[in-house]
Write an enzyme that holds these catalytic residues in place. Structure first.
Site, PDB file in Angstrom:
ATOM      1  N   GLY A  77       0.814  -1.217   0.000  1.00  0.00           N
ATOM      2  CA  GLY A  77       0.000   0.000   0.000  1.00  0.00           C
ATOM      3  C   GLY A  77       0.843   1.261   0.000  1.00  0.00           C
ATOM      4  O   GLY A  77       1.964   1.276   0.506  1.00  0.00           O
ATOM      5  N   ARG A 141       1.272  -5.858  -5.085  1.00  0.00           N
ATOM      6  CA  ARG A 141       1.282  -6.748  -3.916  1.00  0.00           C
ATOM      7  C   ARG A 141       1.764  -8.161  -4.232  1.00  0.00           C
ATOM      8  O   ARG A 141       1.493  -9.100  -3.489  1.00  0.00           O
ATOM      9  CB  ARG A 141      -0.115  -6.789  -3.291  1.00  0.00           C
ATOM     10  CG  ARG A 141      -0.534  -5.436  -2.693  1.00  0.00           C
ATOM     11  CD  ARG A 141      -1.807  -5.533  -1.883  1.00  0.00           C
ATOM     12  NE  ARG A 141      -2.208  -4.243  -1.339  1.00  0.00           N
ATOM     13  CZ  ARG A 141      -1.798  -3.753  -0.173  1.00  0.00           C
ATOM     14  NH1 ARG A 141      -0.952  -4.439   0.572  1.00  0.00           N
ATOM     15  NH2 ARG A 141      -2.227  -2.574   0.245  1.00  0.00           N
ATOM     16  N   ASP A 171       5.797  -4.720   6.798  1.00  0.00           N
ATOM     17  CA  ASP A 171       6.376  -5.896   7.453  1.00  0.00           C
ATOM     18  C   ASP A 171       6.396  -7.117   6.531  1.00  0.00           C
ATOM     19  O   ASP A 171       7.394  -7.833   6.469  1.00  0.00           O
ATOM     20  CB  ASP A 171       5.666  -6.202   8.785  1.00  0.00           C
ATOM     21  CG  ASP A 171       4.161  -6.312   8.651  1.00  0.00           C
ATOM     22  OD1 ASP A 171       3.610  -5.862   7.635  1.00  0.00           O
ATOM     23  OD2 ASP A 171       3.526  -6.844   9.577  1.00  0.00           O
ATOM     24  N   ASP A 172       5.315  -7.344   5.782  1.00  0.00           N
ATOM     25  CA  ASP A 172       5.284  -8.508   4.888  1.00  0.00           C
ATOM     26  C   ASP A 172       6.273  -8.349   3.734  1.00  0.00           C
ATOM     27  O   ASP A 172       6.974  -9.296   3.375  1.00  0.00           O
ATOM     28  CB  ASP A 172       3.868  -8.728   4.341  1.00  0.00           C
ATOM     29  CG  ASP A 172       2.937  -9.337   5.382  1.00  0.00           C
ATOM     30  OD1 ASP A 172       3.318 -10.368   5.967  1.00  0.00           O
ATOM     31  OD2 ASP A 172       1.856  -8.787   5.628  1.00  0.00           O
ATOM     32  N   LYS A 198       8.177   1.034   5.577  1.00  0.00           N
ATOM     33  CA  LYS A 198       7.055   1.839   5.100  1.00  0.00           C
ATOM     34  C   LYS A 198       5.742   1.256   5.596  1.00  0.00           C
ATOM     35  O   LYS A 198       5.533   0.058   5.509  1.00  0.00           O
ATOM     36  CB  LYS A 198       7.049   1.824   3.557  1.00  0.00           C
ATOM     37  CG  LYS A 198       5.799   2.427   2.942  1.00  0.00           C
ATOM     38  CD  LYS A 198       5.025   1.525   1.970  1.00  0.00           C
ATOM     39  CE  LYS A 198       4.696   0.167   2.406  1.00  0.00           C
ATOM     40  NZ  LYS A 198       3.519  -0.445   1.781  1.00  0.00           N
ATOM     41  N   THR A 199       4.905   2.065   6.183  1.00  0.00           N
ATOM     42  CA  THR A 199       3.480   1.758   6.342  1.00  0.00           C
ATOM     43  C   THR A 199       2.837   2.877   7.147  1.00  0.00           C
ATOM     44  O   THR A 199       3.369   3.281   8.178  1.00  0.00           O
ATOM     45  CB  THR A 199       3.191   0.400   7.053  1.00  0.00           C
ATOM     46  OG1 THR A 199       1.785   0.305   7.307  1.00  0.00           O
ATOM     47  CG2 THR A 199       3.929   0.244   8.374  1.00  0.00           C
ATOM     48  N   ASP A 201       0.305   2.451   8.784  1.00  0.00           N
ATOM     49  CA  ASP A 201      -0.308   1.819   9.955  1.00  0.00           C
ATOM     50  C   ASP A 201       0.510   2.002  11.226  1.00  0.00           C
ATOM     51  O   ASP A 201      -0.008   1.834  12.324  1.00  0.00           O
ATOM     52  CB  ASP A 201      -0.507   0.319   9.718  1.00  0.00           C
ATOM     53  CG  ASP A 201      -1.539   0.041   8.638  1.00  0.00           C
ATOM     54  OD1 ASP A 201      -2.077   1.004   8.062  1.00  0.00           O
ATOM     55  OD2 ASP A 201      -1.795  -1.147   8.351  1.00  0.00           O
ATOM     56  N   TYR A 239     -25.566  15.378  15.431  1.00  0.00           N
ATOM     57  CA  TYR A 239     -25.140  14.066  14.924  1.00  0.00           C
ATOM     58  C   TYR A 239     -24.034  13.465  15.774  1.00  0.00           C
ATOM     59  O   TYR A 239     -23.171  14.168  16.300  1.00  0.00           O
ATOM     60  CB  TYR A 239     -24.588  14.185  13.493  1.00  0.00           C
ATOM     61  CG  TYR A 239     -25.610  14.565  12.457  1.00  0.00           C
ATOM     62  CD1 TYR A 239     -26.705  13.746  12.188  1.00  0.00           C
ATOM     63  CD2 TYR A 239     -25.468  15.750  11.734  1.00  0.00           C
ATOM     64  CE1 TYR A 239     -27.644  14.101  11.227  1.00  0.00           C
ATOM     65  CE2 TYR A 239     -26.396  16.111  10.765  1.00  0.00           C
ATOM     66  CZ  TYR A 239     -27.478  15.289  10.523  1.00  0.00           C
ATOM     67  OH  TYR A 239     -28.403  15.648   9.567  1.00  0.00           O
ATOM     68  N   MET A 246      -8.099   3.813   8.872  1.00  0.00           N
ATOM     69  CA  MET A 246      -7.235   2.780   8.323  1.00  0.00           C
ATOM     70  C   MET A 246      -6.226   2.317   9.377  1.00  0.00           C
ATOM     71  O   MET A 246      -5.886   3.039  10.295  1.00  0.00           O
ATOM     72  CB  MET A 246      -6.515   3.324   7.089  1.00  0.00           C
ATOM     73  CG  MET A 246      -6.072   2.250   6.124  1.00  0.00           C
ATOM     74  SD  MET A 246      -5.597   2.940   4.521  1.00  0.00           S
ATOM     75  CE  MET A 246      -6.879   2.281   3.470  1.00  0.00           C
ATOM     76  N   GLY A 247      -5.740   1.116   9.186  1.00  0.00           N
ATOM     77  CA  GLY A 247      -4.806   0.473  10.123  1.00  0.00           C
ATOM     78  C   GLY A 247      -5.289  -0.942  10.318  1.00  0.00           C
ATOM     79  O   GLY A 247      -6.075  -1.201  11.222  1.00  0.00           O
ATOM     80  N   ARG A 248      -4.810  -1.874   9.457  1.00  0.00           N
ATOM     81  CA  ARG A 248      -5.512  -3.156   9.365  1.00  0.00           C
ATOM     82  C   ARG A 248      -5.387  -4.018  10.625  1.00  0.00           C
ATOM     83  O   ARG A 248      -6.274  -4.790  10.926  1.00  0.00           O
ATOM     84  CB  ARG A 248      -5.113  -3.933   8.107  1.00  0.00           C
ATOM     85  CG  ARG A 248      -3.768  -4.576   8.043  1.00  0.00           C
ATOM     86  CD  ARG A 248      -3.825  -5.984   7.441  1.00  0.00           C
ATOM     87  NE  ARG A 248      -4.527  -6.895   8.324  1.00  0.00           N
ATOM     88  CZ  ARG A 248      -5.733  -7.387   8.087  1.00  0.00           C
ATOM     89  NH1 ARG A 248      -6.398  -7.045   7.026  1.00  0.00           N
ATOM     90  NH2 ARG A 248      -6.295  -8.215   8.961  1.00  0.00           N
ATOM     91  N   TYR A 420      -8.002   5.928   2.169  1.00  0.00           N
ATOM     92  CA  TYR A 420      -7.213   6.308   0.997  1.00  0.00           C
ATOM     93  C   TYR A 420      -6.855   7.799   0.996  1.00  0.00           C
ATOM     94  O   TYR A 420      -5.873   8.200   0.381  1.00  0.00           O
ATOM     95  CB  TYR A 420      -7.969   5.932  -0.279  1.00  0.00           C
ATOM     96  CG  TYR A 420      -8.141   4.438  -0.411  1.00  0.00           C
ATOM     97  CD1 TYR A 420      -7.085   3.643  -0.833  1.00  0.00           C
ATOM     98  CD2 TYR A 420      -9.335   3.815  -0.055  1.00  0.00           C
ATOM     99  CE1 TYR A 420      -7.208   2.266  -0.909  1.00  0.00           C
ATOM    100  CE2 TYR A 420      -9.473   2.437  -0.125  1.00  0.00           C
ATOM    101  CZ  TYR A 420      -8.402   1.659  -0.560  1.00  0.00           C
ATOM    102  OH  TYR A 420      -8.518   0.298  -0.631  1.00  0.00           O
ATOM    103  N   GLU A 421      -7.638   8.609   1.726  1.00  0.00           N
ATOM    104  CA  GLU A 421      -7.365  10.057   1.775  1.00  0.00           C
ATOM    105  C   GLU A 421      -5.969  10.369   2.303  1.00  0.00           C
ATOM    106  O   GLU A 421      -5.406  11.418   2.006  1.00  0.00           O
ATOM    107  CB  GLU A 421      -8.392  10.776   2.682  1.00  0.00           C
ATOM    108  CG  GLU A 421      -9.818  10.724   2.202  1.00  0.00           C
ATOM    109  CD  GLU A 421     -10.561   9.474   2.642  1.00  0.00           C
ATOM    110  OE1 GLU A 421     -11.801   9.485   2.557  1.00  0.00           O
ATOM    111  OE2 GLU A 421      -9.928   8.490   3.072  1.00  0.00           O
TER     112      GLU A 421
END
Length: 547
Positions: A77, A141, A171-172, A198-199, A201, A239, A246-248, A420-421
Site C-alpha cells: 500500500g 502486492r 512488514d510482509d 514503510k506503512t 499503519d 449528529y 485505516m490500520g488493518r 485512501y485520503e
C-alpha cells in the site's frame, strides 16, 4: 505532467540529512543480533543473514566511490514519502559515483519477476521530489517467495548489472526482502537486498525502528479531517459521527488521531482484546457515553474506530482463526456454493463456541469473514463497515433503553471511513526528511557490502542533523507466526502497548473527553513557517521518545 502551484514550490525543498550522511561515510558495527523470538527456527531458515551486527554511519575522511547500479521496488500500500526514499537513494548513489544508475521496477515486486523496469534519471525524478503517492513507478502486492521468481528476477539483475535491490515496503514486504536476501546469499550470487520501513499503519517499529514512514503525514491528514468533522459536529450539534480509520491490525493511527483531536470516544483494539470485551460490552460503553451527553443536552459526538477492531474482539478473533484454517484446508469445497449453502457448510465445520459467535453476527459481516483473504492471508477488514455495524447496534441499545425510560435524548449517526485520503498526501517536512535519509542510508548499506538489512534513522525527535542513520538486520525483527494454516517466518507487528506512554496519556484524558466537548482542530499540514508548526513529529513519537 501537470503540477500544482504547491507541488512546484515543494519541488525546491531540500530535505535535511543527519550529519553522518552529509559527506563521506564510514560504518561502525555493533554487537551481533538475534531474532525477537524463535531464535533456533529463524537461524535455521536464514543461516547466511542471521546474527549480523547493527550498523551505524559516521562521518569519514575519505569518500567511498563505489561503482554500483541499484534496482528499487515500491511494494504494498502507498505511504507518503516513498518518492523521497527514491530521491535520497538516487542522490546518494550519484554522490558515490556519477556513473551509477538507478532502475525502478514497475508496479511492485511483479516488475522484477516480469522484467518491467525503467531507468530513473535526474530529469525524470525532479517532478516527483517531495510529492506523495507511488505513481513514479507504481506499486503492487506480488509476494516474492518462490525460487522461480528469484531466478527470473536474477536474469534482469544480471542484464542491467545491478548490485543490489532496495525494497520499500511494510512488514510482509520486508519479510520477503529478507527471504530474497537469504536466497541470493546462499547461492553466492553477489546480489544484495536492502529494505526500507514503510506503512502508514505505524506497526513496523521496534527498538531500532522508531517509526515507519508515512505514519506522520497520514495521521496529520486524518486529524485535519477529523478536526473538520468535530467542528461541524460542534456547530450543528445533532449528529454522532462514527469514523473508521485505516490500520488493518494495530490501532496506532486511531490512537495518534485521538491524541491530536480529542474525540469523545476512541476504541483501541488492543485494549479490547486485553480486557476480553465482547461486542455487546463495546456497544454498552458507547451507548452509556451517548446517554450521559444527551442528559446534558449534547446530542452529538465523535467516535474513532480502528479498521482492524473486529479481529481483536476475542470471540471474533478465535472465530477468524478457525475460518482461516477452514478456508486454507477446505475453501475449494465451498467457495463455489451459493450464499446459503456456504453458510451451512461453514456452520457444520466450526467448533461449537465459534459456531455460536458466527450465528450472532449480522449476515453481511459473517459472510465477509468467511470469504477470500488478501494476498497475506488476512481478512479484508477494510471491506467490513464496522462503523455502521457499531452505530446500528448503539441505536438498537438506545431504543431499548428509551422503552425502559433510561434514555430521553436523540441519536442520529453519520458514517465516515478515512483511509485512501491519507495514503498519498504530500509528505510533511518530517516524512520528506525522514524518507530522504532512509534512501541515503539504503545506498550506504549497499556501498558497504550489506545485505538482509533494513535502513534505519533514529533520534527522530531531535533536529534532523542530529538524527542517527544506519541499518538493522531484518532477521532481528522476525518470529514464527501462523499464516494461511502454516507456520511462517515474519517480521513481528508492533501493536499498541497498553503500558506505553502514548496509550497512558490517552487513558488519562479520555473520561473528560467523553463527558465534555474538548475537540482540537489541528488544521492542514504546514510546509512553510515556524519550525514548531512545520517540523513537529507525531504525538506518539513525542511521548515514546520523551527522555
Amino acid at each position: 505532467m501537470e503540477i500544482s502551484a504547491l507541488q512546484k514550490e515543494r519541488a525546491g525543498y531540500q530535505p535535511k540529512l543527519p550529519k553522518a550522511l552529509q559527506g563521506a561515510v564510514k560504518v561502525k558495527e555493533g554487537t551481533p543480533t538475534q531474532s525477537v523470538d524463535n531464535q533456533e527456527e529463524i537461524k535455521k531458515l536464514f543461516p547466511n543473514t542471521y546474527g549480523m551486527p547493527l550498523v551505524e554511519f559516521e562521518p569519514a575522511e575519505t569518500a567511498n566511490n563505489a561503482k554500483m547500479n541499484v534496482g528499487v521496488i515500491l511494494s504494498g500500500g502507498q505511504a507518503p514519502g516513498g518518492h523521497n526514499v527514491i530521491s535520497g537513494l538516487f542522490d546518494e548513489i550519484k554522490k558515490l559515483n556519477p556513473e551509477n544508475r538507478l532502475y525502478g521496477f514497475l508496479m511492485g515486486p511483479g516488475g522484477l519477476v516480469d522484467h518491467n523496469y525503467m531507468e530513473i534519471t535526474a530529469e525524470f525524478l525532479q517532478a516527483y521530489r517531495n510529492t506523495g503517492g507511488f505513481d513514479m513507478i507504481g506499486s503492487g502486492r506480488t509476494k516474492l517467495e518462490k525460487e522461480d521468481q528469484f531466478e527470473k528476477g536474477l536474469e534482469i539483475i544480471r542484464k542491467l548489472d545491478i548490485k543490489a535491490i532496495v525494497i520499500i515496503g511494510g512488514d510482509d514486504s520486508n519479510t520477503n526482502a529478507c527471504v530474497l536476501a537469504e536466497y541470493y546469499a546462499a547461492k553466492q550470487y553477489g546480489v544484495q537486498v536492502i529494505g526500507c520501513p514503510k506503512t502508514i499503519d505505524g506497526d513496523l517499529k521496534n527498538d531500532q525502528i522508531e517509526t515507519s514512514f508515512g505514519f506522520d503525514t497520514a495521521t496529520k491528514t486524518y486529524s485535519e479531517l477529523i478536526g473538520n468533522i468535530e467542528r461541524d459536529c460542534n456547530s450543528a450539534r445533532k449528529y454522532w459521527h462514527f469514523i473508521k480509520l485505516m490500520g488493518r491490525s494495530a490501532s496506532h493511527i486511531a490512537l495518534e488521531c485521538a491524541l491530536q483531536t480529542q474525540p469523545n470516544i476512541c476504541l483501541i483494539s488492543e485494549e479490547i482484546q486485553a480486557k476480553d470485551l465482547t461486542l455487546n460490552d463495546i456497544i454498552e460503553n458507547i451507548a452509556t457515553v451517548v446517554a450521559h451527553r444527551a442528559a446534558q443536552g449534547n446530542n452529538f459526538g465523535v467516535v474513532l474506530i480502528p479498521e482492524g477492531l473486529i479481529e481483536f474482539i476475542p470471540a471474533i478473533g478465535r472465530l477468524i482463526q478457525e475460518l482461516n484454517d477452514l478456508l486454507a484446508a477446505h475453501g475449494a469445497d465451498y467457495m463455489h456454493l451459493d450464499e446459503e449453502a456456504q453458510r451451512k457448510y461453514i456452520l457444520a465445520h466450526l467448533s461449537a463456541e465459534n459456531r455460536a459467535t458466527f450465528e450472532t453476527l449480522p449476515e453481511g459481516v459473517a459472510r465477509q469473514l468467511s470469504l477470500d483473504r488478501d494476498p497475506h492471508g488476512n481478512v479484508q477488514v477494510s471491506l467490513i463497515e464496522t462503523e455502521k455495524l457499531i452505530s446500528d447496534m448503539v441505536a438498537a441499545k438506545l431504543g431499548k433503553w428509551e422503552q425502559e425510560g433510561k434514555f430521553t435524548g436523540k441519536f442520529a449517526a453519520q458514517h465516515h471511513f478515512l483511509g485512501y485520503e491519507g495514503r498519498c498526501a504530500a509528505p510533511s517536512n518530517f516524512d520528506a526528511d525522514y524518507c530522504y535519509a532512509l534512501g541515503s542510508s539504503a545506498a550506504q548499506l549497499i556501498a558497504n557490502g550489506k545485505t538482509g538489512y533494513m535502513a534505519i534513522v533514529k533520534n527522530t525527535t531531535a533536529v534532523a542533523d542530529q538524527w542517527k542513520a544506519g541499518g538493522v538486520p531484518i532477521t532481528m525483527m522476525m518470529n514464527m507466526e501462523r499464516r494461511n494454516g502454516e507456520m511462517k517466518p515474519v517480521i513481528r507487528k508492533a501493536l499498541v502497548e497498553l503500558d506505553g506512554a502514548p496509550f497512558k496519556e490517552f487513558a488519562a484524558q479520555r473520561d473528560r473527553w467523553a463527558r465534555e466537548t474538548c475537540y482540537i482542530y489541528p488544521g492542514p499540514i504546514q510546509y512553510w513557517g515556524p519550525s514548531s508548526v512545520c517540523d513537529q513529529t507525531t504525538k506518539t513519537l513525542e511521548l515514546e521518545q520523551a527522555k
